[in-house]
Motif scaffolding. Structure first.
Motif, PDB file in Angstrom:
ATOM      1  N   CYS A   1      13.847   1.461 -11.307  1.00 46.84           N
ATOM      2  CA  CYS A   1      13.229   0.655 -10.257  1.00 46.84           C
ATOM      3  C   CYS A   1      14.305  -0.097  -9.478  1.00 46.84           C
ATOM      4  O   CYS A   1      15.211  -0.700 -10.058  1.00 46.84           O
ATOM      5  CB  CYS A   1      12.230  -0.321 -10.880  1.00 46.84           C
ATOM      6  N   ASP A   2      14.199  -0.085  -8.151  1.00 47.04           N
ATOM      7  CA  ASP A   2      15.138  -0.783  -7.274  1.00 47.04           C
ATOM      8  C   ASP A   2      14.599  -2.111  -6.757  1.00 47.04           C
ATOM      9  O   ASP A   2      15.359  -3.007  -6.389  1.00 47.04           O
ATOM     10  CB  ASP A   2      15.472   0.072  -6.046  1.00 47.04           C
ATOM     11  N   ALA A   3      13.263  -2.223  -6.671  1.00 52.02           N
ATOM     12  CA  ALA A   3      12.664  -3.411  -6.076  1.00 52.02           C
ATOM     13  C   ALA A   3      11.202  -3.493  -6.481  1.00 52.02           C
ATOM     14  O   ALA A   3      10.591  -2.491  -6.887  1.00 52.02           O
ATOM     15  CB  ALA A   3      12.796  -3.395  -4.552  1.00 52.02           C
ATOM     16  N   VAL A   4      10.662  -4.691  -6.362  1.00 55.05           N
ATOM     17  CA  VAL A   4       9.225  -4.911  -6.540  1.00 55.05           C
ATOM     18  C   VAL A   4       8.695  -5.466  -5.225  1.00 55.05           C
ATOM     19  O   VAL A   4       9.234  -6.439  -4.682  1.00 55.05           O
ATOM     20  CB  VAL A   4       8.937  -5.891  -7.682  1.00 55.05           C
ATOM     21  N   ILE A   5       7.653  -4.828  -4.708  1.00 55.29           N
ATOM     22  CA  ILE A   5       7.013  -5.294  -3.478  1.00 55.29           C
ATOM     23  C   ILE A   5       5.715  -6.000  -3.850  1.00 55.29           C
ATOM     24  O   ILE A   5       4.878  -5.433  -4.553  1.00 55.29           O
ATOM     25  CB  ILE A   5       6.738  -4.124  -2.519  1.00 55.29           C
ATOM     26  N   MET A   6       5.580  -7.239  -3.397  1.00 56.42           N
ATOM     27  CA  MET A   6       4.396  -8.023  -3.774  1.00 56.42           C
ATOM     28  C   MET A   6       3.142  -7.389  -3.200  1.00 56.42           C
ATOM     29  O   MET A   6       3.165  -6.754  -2.140  1.00 56.42           O
ATOM     30  CB  MET A   6       4.542  -9.473  -3.320  1.00 56.42           C
ATOM     31  N   GLN A   7       2.050  -7.587  -3.922  1.00 55.65           N
ATOM     32  CA  GLN A   7       0.807  -6.899  -3.578  1.00 55.65           C
ATOM     33  C   GLN A   7       0.276  -7.317  -2.208  1.00 55.65           C
ATOM     34  O   GLN A   7      -0.449  -6.558  -1.551  1.00 55.65           O
ATOM     35  CB  GLN A   7      -0.250  -7.135  -4.651  1.00 55.65           C
TER      36      GLN A   7
ATOM     37  N   ASP B   1      -7.070   6.006  -0.874  1.00 57.64           N
ATOM     38  CA  ASP B   1      -7.293   7.182  -1.721  1.00 57.64           C
ATOM     39  C   ASP B   1      -5.992   7.911  -2.050  1.00 57.64           C
ATOM     40  O   ASP B   1      -5.885   8.576  -3.081  1.00 57.64           O
ATOM     41  CB  ASP B   1      -8.267   8.153  -1.023  1.00 57.64           C
ATOM     42  N   GLU B   2      -5.012   7.809  -1.178  1.00 63.91           N
ATOM     43  CA  GLU B   2      -3.759   8.520  -1.406  1.00 63.91           C
ATOM     44  C   GLU B   2      -2.791   7.748  -2.306  1.00 63.91           C
ATOM     45  O   GLU B   2      -1.771   8.284  -2.748  1.00 63.91           O
ATOM     46  CB  GLU B   2      -3.083   8.800  -0.062  1.00 63.91           C
ATOM     47  N   GLY B   3      -3.094   6.478  -2.563  1.00 64.00           N
ATOM     48  CA  GLY B   3      -2.225   5.662  -3.406  1.00 64.00           C
ATOM     49  C   GLY B   3      -2.050   4.278  -2.832  1.00 64.00           C
ATOM     50  O   GLY B   3      -3.037   3.609  -2.503  1.00 64.00           O
ATOM     51  N   VAL B   4      -0.802   3.868  -2.663  1.00 66.21           N
ATOM     52  CA  VAL B   4      -0.488   2.517  -2.174  1.00 66.21           C
ATOM     53  C   VAL B   4       0.381   2.653  -0.930  1.00 66.21           C
ATOM     54  O   VAL B   4       1.422   3.318  -0.954  1.00 66.21           O
ATOM     55  CB  VAL B   4       0.253   1.688  -3.248  1.00 66.21           C
ATOM     56  N   THR B   5      -0.069   2.016   0.160  1.00 65.03           N
ATOM     57  CA  THR B   5       0.711   1.992   1.395  1.00 65.03           C
ATOM     58  C   THR B   5       1.455   0.662   1.476  1.00 65.03           C
ATOM     59  O   THR B   5       0.852  -0.405   1.334  1.00 65.03           O
ATOM     60  CB  THR B   5      -0.187   2.157   2.623  1.00 65.03           C
ATOM     61  N   PHE B   6       2.754   0.747   1.737  1.00 63.76           N
ATOM     62  CA  PHE B   6       3.602  -0.446   1.771  1.00 63.76           C
ATOM     63  C   PHE B   6       3.821  -0.871   3.213  1.00 63.76           C
ATOM     64  O   PHE B   6       4.309  -0.082   4.042  1.00 63.76           O
ATOM     65  CB  PHE B   6       4.938  -0.159   1.069  1.00 63.76           C
ATOM     66  N   THR B   7       3.431  -2.111   3.504  1.00 64.07           N
ATOM     67  CA  THR B   7       3.476  -2.596   4.883  1.00 64.07           C
ATOM     68  C   THR B   7       4.728  -3.418   5.179  1.00 64.07           C
ATOM     69  O   THR B   7       4.957  -3.766   6.345  1.00 64.07           O
ATOM     70  CB  THR B   7       2.227  -3.450   5.183  1.00 64.07           C
ATOM     71  N   GLN B   8       5.523  -3.730   4.166  1.00 62.09           N
ATOM     72  CA  GLN B   8       6.749  -4.501   4.394  1.00 62.09           C
ATOM     73  C   GLN B   8       7.785  -3.606   5.043  1.00 62.09           C
ATOM     74  O   GLN B   8       8.092  -2.515   4.548  1.00 62.09           O
ATOM     75  CB  GLN B   8       7.271  -5.070   3.067  1.00 62.09           C
ATOM     76  N   THR B   9       8.351  -4.044   6.145  1.00 67.04           N
ATOM     77  CA  THR B   9       9.257  -3.185   6.912  1.00 67.04           C
ATOM     78  C   THR B   9      10.663  -3.134   6.325  1.00 67.04           C
ATOM     79  O   THR B   9      11.338  -2.110   6.406  1.00 67.04           O
ATOM     80  CB  THR B   9       9.337  -3.677   8.376  1.00 67.04           C
ATOM     81  N   GLU B  10      11.129  -4.250   5.764  1.00 67.15           N
ATOM     82  CA  GLU B  10      12.467  -4.275   5.177  1.00 67.15           C
ATOM     83  C   GLU B  10      12.365  -4.665   3.703  1.00 67.15           C
ATOM     84  O   GLU B  10      11.847  -5.734   3.381  1.00 67.15           O
ATOM     85  CB  GLU B  10      13.370  -5.264   5.920  1.00 67.15           C
ATOM     86  N   VAL B  11      12.875  -3.790   2.866  1.00 68.36           N
ATOM     87  CA  VAL B  11      12.856  -4.047   1.423  1.00 68.36           C
ATOM     88  C   VAL B  11      14.298  -4.083   0.925  1.00 68.36           C
ATOM     89  O   VAL B  11      15.060  -3.131   1.138  1.00 68.36           O
ATOM     90  CB  VAL B  11      12.057  -2.954   0.671  1.00 68.36           C
ATOM     91  N   ARG B  12      14.663  -5.194   0.288  1.00 66.71           N
ATOM     92  CA  ARG B  12      16.029  -5.345  -0.222  1.00 66.71           C
ATOM     93  C   ARG B  12      16.146  -4.794  -1.641  1.00 66.71           C
ATOM     94  O   ARG B  12      15.175  -4.810  -2.412  1.00 66.71           O
ATOM     95  CB  ARG B  12      16.424  -6.824  -0.248  1.00 66.71           C
ATOM     96  N   ALA B  13      17.327  -4.299  -1.961  1.00 70.20           N
ATOM     97  CA  ALA B  13      17.581  -3.871  -3.334  1.00 70.20           C
ATOM     98  C   ALA B  13      17.421  -5.074  -4.270  1.00 70.20           C
ATOM     99  O   ALA B  13      17.867  -6.187  -3.961  1.00 70.20           O
ATOM    100  CB  ALA B  13      18.988  -3.287  -3.459  1.00 70.20           C
ATOM    101  N   ASN B  14      16.767  -4.875  -5.398  1.00 70.65           N
ATOM    102  CA  ASN B  14      16.519  -5.891  -6.433  1.00 70.65           C
ATOM    103  C   ASN B  14      15.576  -7.000  -5.984  1.00 70.65           C
ATOM    104  O   ASN B  14      15.506  -8.052  -6.637  1.00 70.65           O
ATOM    105  CB  ASN B  14      17.836  -6.502  -6.927  1.00 70.65           C
ATOM    106  N   GLN B  15      14.848  -6.759  -4.919  1.00 70.17           N
ATOM    107  CA  GLN B  15      13.884  -7.740  -4.435  1.00 70.17           C
ATOM    108  C   GLN B  15      12.826  -8.007  -5.504  1.00 70.17           C
ATOM    109  O   GLN B  15      12.262  -7.086  -6.093  1.00 70.17           O
ATOM    110  CB  GLN B  15      13.232  -7.204  -3.165  1.00 70.17           C
TER     111      GLN B  15
END
Length: 411
Positions: free
Chosen positions: A110-116, A123-137
């Motif tokens: 795992c590189d990062a955790v994106i808050m819910q 139906d396809e899973g989880v769509t991530f709306t955060q545009t910038e995700v930092r390593a180890n976030q």
């Protein structure tokens, strides 16, 4: 020459130096359960046996992802779940995410955790709306709080309610501490009456013991209350002998002035020795310090405010050293602007009782009123001492003075 200017008054600084040079810290070590150790002083450095946290964990409820997967698609199917105490231990397919809760172990890779809050489920899973995700976030690494072998508390630290939970995170169930010093105390004077009894002509209630006992306990010592001792040389001598047999330090209030019935000084000459008597402090000039054959002796004045202040200013650092509390320090002096004048005669360092506030970033202070050594309401109303230097005279409104905020012993 006034009594305040008498040359035989010892300076407070010299008195403290003499007292502390006399004290040898207690050496007996107790092995206590952690939950019973609050208020005791550590007898050894405390090193962490583990990393805290012992594994990388999530700082948020959300989803564990690989950054490489998120670059390929912002919608990832769910591969499993990781809960606190129940980590994900299956195969983690490429191109998927893992539901994770706060405190849960981070899955390998795992590189990062994106808050819910930055996701949408479909139906396809989880769509991530955060545009910038930092390593180890949102990932707390191993040892983020404490690393294995770190010094977490030094020998000589007094354990508080803030320290014990931290020690518990290390899995430490017992600690080595010094035993608490024992302090026996009593009041002297035929005029003193126990609470709850009617006063006769010329009598007052014994209030000093009700200030001495909680302060001794707040200083980290065991308090032994021997009650009121009448002005009788034989009875007083017996009380001293009983006190020193039970305690490391004997504290009295009253009997160290110059009255005809003040026998404490005479008895000290007989069964011990007086290190000094009479200080350049107000209130509290007739403070005595010395040694009995088996204990140290601190003689507080009889006036309530005098007894309380000398116990706080002079006896507190002595008991700190005796208990092994090497981390203890007096509260620093802080400059403050006076809102009113303070009456002061040169000759003694004056501990007046004040109320400070902060106005536009500046400490200000005003008096609590009656500064008589017998008027204890001035202590009850105060939140600081206004410490006026020995050679200083009257203070005018708008002058700058030094104040000393109360430490935790007075709260």
């Amino acid at each position: 020459m006034s009594g305040c200017d008498a040359p035989n008054l010892m300076l407070i600084e010299d008195a403290l130096q003499h007292m502390l040079a006399t004290v040898q810290p207690v050496e007996q070590v107790l092995h206590l359960k952690l939950q019973d150790s609050i208020g005791f002083v550590l007898a050894e450095d405390l090193l962490s046996p583990i990393n805290v946290p012992p594994f990388a964990n999530s700082a948020m409820d959300g989803y564990a992802i690989r950054l490489s997967d998120l670059k390929q698609s912002t919608t990832l199917p769910l591969a499993g779940k990781s809960f606190a105490g129940e980590p994900f231990d299956g195969e983690w397919p490429v191109g998927s995410c893992i539901r994770i809760m706060t405190g849960a172990k981070i899955p390998s890779g795992c590189d990062a955790v994106i808050m819910q809050e930055n996701t949408q489920s479909n139906d396809e899973g989880v769509t991530f709306t955060q545009t910038e995700v930092r390593a180890n976030q949102n990932i707390r690494p191993i040892g983020d709080d404490i690393k294995q072998h770190d010094l977490v508390l030094s020998k000589g630290s007094r354990l508080t309610a803030r320290d014990v939970p931290m020690i518990a995170t290390l899995g430490i169930s017992h600690v080595n501490v010094y035993r608490k010093p024992k302090v026996a105390f009593f009041s002297t004077g035929d005029e003193l009456k126990p609470l709850g009894q009617p006063l006769q002509d010329g009598q007052i209630y014994d209030s000093n013991r009700y200030g001495i006992k909680p302060l001794i306990e707040k200083f980290g010592c065991e308090a032994i209350d021997l009650g009121i001792i009448p002005d009788c040389p034989e009875t007083l001598k017996s009380a001293f002998q009983k006190a020193q047999a039970e305690a490391d330090v004997v504290v009295t209030s009253g009997g160290v002035s110059v009255g005809e019935a003040d026998y404490t000084k005479d008895i000290l000459d007989e069964i011990g020795e007086i290190g000094f008597w009479k200080l350049a402090i107000k209130p509290g000039k007739p403070f005595a310090f010395g040694k009995l054959s088996d204990a140290l002796f601190c003689g507080l004045p009889g006036n309530p405010v005098s007894a309380f202040i000398t116990l706080y200013v002079l006896v507190q650092p002595l008991l700190a050293k005796l208990s092994g509390h090497s981390q203890w320090q007096a509260e620093p002096m802080i400059p403050a602007v006076t809102k009113q004048g303070f009456r002061k005669s040169p000759g003694r360092t004056d501990y007046q009782r004040g109320v400070y506030s902060i106005e536009n970033g500046q400490f200000t202070v005003e008096s609590t009123g009656n500064q008589s050594s017998g008027a204890f309401r001035s202590m009850s109303l105060a939140n600081c001492f206004v410490v006026l230097e020995k050679d200083r005279g009257h203070v005018q409104a708008g002058d700058t003075v030094q104040i000393q905020l109360f430490n935790s012993a007075l709260y």
